[in-house]
Design a protein around this motif. Structure first.
Motif, short mmCIF file in Angstrom:
data_model
loop_
_atom_site.label_atom_id
_atom_site.label_comp_id
_atom_site.label_asym_id
_atom_site.label_seq_id
_atom_site.Cartn_x
_atom_site.Cartn_y
_atom_site.Cartn_z
N GLU A 15 -3.53 1.59 3.42
CA GLU A 15 -2.88 1.67 2.11
C GLU A 15 -1.50 1.02 2.17
O GLU A 15 -0.76 1.19 3.15
CB GLU A 15 -2.75 3.12 1.66
CG GLU A 15 -4.06 3.83 1.49
CD GLU A 15 -4.92 3.23 0.40
OE1 GLU A 15 -4.37 2.79 -0.64
OE2 GLU A 15 -6.14 3.18 0.59
N ARG A 16 -1.17 0.30 1.12
CA ARG A 16 0.11 -0.40 1.06
C ARG A 16 1.30 0.53 1.31
O ARG A 16 2.20 0.21 2.07
CB ARG A 16 0.26 -1.08 -0.29
CG ARG A 16 1.55 -1.83 -0.46
CD ARG A 16 1.56 -2.59 -1.73
NE ARG A 16 0.37 -3.45 -1.68
CZ ARG A 16 0.21 -4.53 -2.40
NH1 ARG A 16 1.13 -4.88 -3.25
NH2 ARG A 16 -0.86 -5.27 -2.30
N VAL A 17 1.28 1.69 0.68
CA VAL A 17 2.41 2.61 0.82
C VAL A 17 2.56 3.09 2.27
O VAL A 17 3.69 3.22 2.77
CB VAL A 17 2.29 3.80 -0.16
CG1 VAL A 17 1.12 4.70 0.18
CG2 VAL A 17 3.59 4.59 -0.21
N MET A 20 4.03 0.14 4.23
CA MET A 20 5.45 -0.02 3.89
C MET A 20 6.30 1.05 4.57
O MET A 20 7.40 0.76 5.06
CB MET A 20 5.63 0.02 2.38
CG MET A 20 5.11 -1.21 1.68
SD MET A 20 5.10 -1.12 -0.12
CE MET A 20 6.76 -0.67 -0.50
N THR A 21 5.81 2.27 4.60
CA THR A 21 6.54 3.35 5.26
C THR A 21 6.71 3.07 6.75
O THR A 21 7.82 3.23 7.29
CB THR A 21 5.81 4.69 5.05
OG1 THR A 21 5.71 4.95 3.65
CG2 THR A 21 6.54 5.84 5.73
N ALA A 22 5.65 2.64 7.40
CA ALA A 22 5.72 2.33 8.83
C ALA A 22 6.70 1.17 9.08
O ALA A 22 7.49 1.23 10.02
CB ALA A 22 4.34 2.00 9.37
N ASP A 47 -4.59 -2.62 8.67
CA ASP A 47 -5.25 -3.61 7.84
C ASP A 47 -4.31 -4.82 7.78
O ASP A 47 -3.29 -4.79 7.09
CB ASP A 47 -5.50 -3.03 6.44
CG ASP A 47 -6.16 -4.01 5.50
OD1 ASP A 47 -6.10 -5.24 5.74
OD2 ASP A 47 -6.73 -3.54 4.50
N LEU A 48 -4.64 -5.86 8.54
CA LEU A 48 -3.72 -6.99 8.67
C LEU A 48 -3.58 -7.79 7.39
O LEU A 48 -2.50 -8.36 7.13
CB LEU A 48 -4.17 -7.89 9.83
CG LEU A 48 -4.10 -7.23 11.20
CD1 LEU A 48 -4.62 -8.17 12.27
CD2 LEU A 48 -2.70 -6.76 11.52
N ASP A 49 -4.60 -7.85 6.58
CA ASP A 49 -4.47 -8.53 5.28
C ASP A 49 -3.44 -7.82 4.41
O ASP A 49 -2.58 -8.46 3.82
CB ASP A 49 -5.81 -8.58 4.55
CG ASP A 49 -6.81 -9.51 5.24
OD1 ASP A 49 -6.37 -10.50 5.88
OD2 ASP A 49 -8.01 -9.23 5.15
N VAL A 54 2.23 -7.09 2.28
CA VAL A 54 3.46 -6.30 2.26
C VAL A 54 4.62 -7.14 2.78
O VAL A 54 5.71 -7.16 2.18
CB VAL A 54 3.30 -5.01 3.10
CG1 VAL A 54 4.65 -4.36 3.38
CG2 VAL A 54 2.37 -4.04 2.42
N MET A 55 4.41 -7.87 3.85
CA MET A 55 5.49 -8.66 4.44
C MET A 55 5.90 -9.82 3.54
O MET A 55 7.07 -10.20 3.50
CB MET A 55 5.08 -9.18 5.84
CG MET A 55 4.84 -8.07 6.85
SD MET A 55 6.19 -6.88 6.97
CE MET A 55 7.42 -7.88 7.79
#
Length: 58
Positions: A15-17, A20-22, A47-49, A54-55
């Motif tokens: 999950e994106r969130v 992002m937290t990590a 999930d590398l995609d 996110v990056m």
């Protein structure tokens, strides 16, 4: 033959969130941006995609 039971399995980050937290935690601890994926994959299945999305957004 003995089967090893891994009781310390890695958590999945899909999950994106969560990703992002990590990323935010690792960056706050001084991990350089280019090393984030290496450090995260030591701890999590990522999930590398989604990680790449996110990056690109940050």
């Amino acid at each position: 033959m003995q089967i090893a039971i891994d009781d310390c399995a890695k958590r999945r980050l899909t999950e994106r969130v969560d990703i992002m937290t990590a990323v935010n935690i690792l960056e706050s601890r001084g991990v350089p941006r280019e090393d984030l994926v290496v450090e995260m994959t030591k701890i999590f299945y990522v999930d590398l995609d989604e990680f790449n999305r996110v990056m690109r957004r940050s």
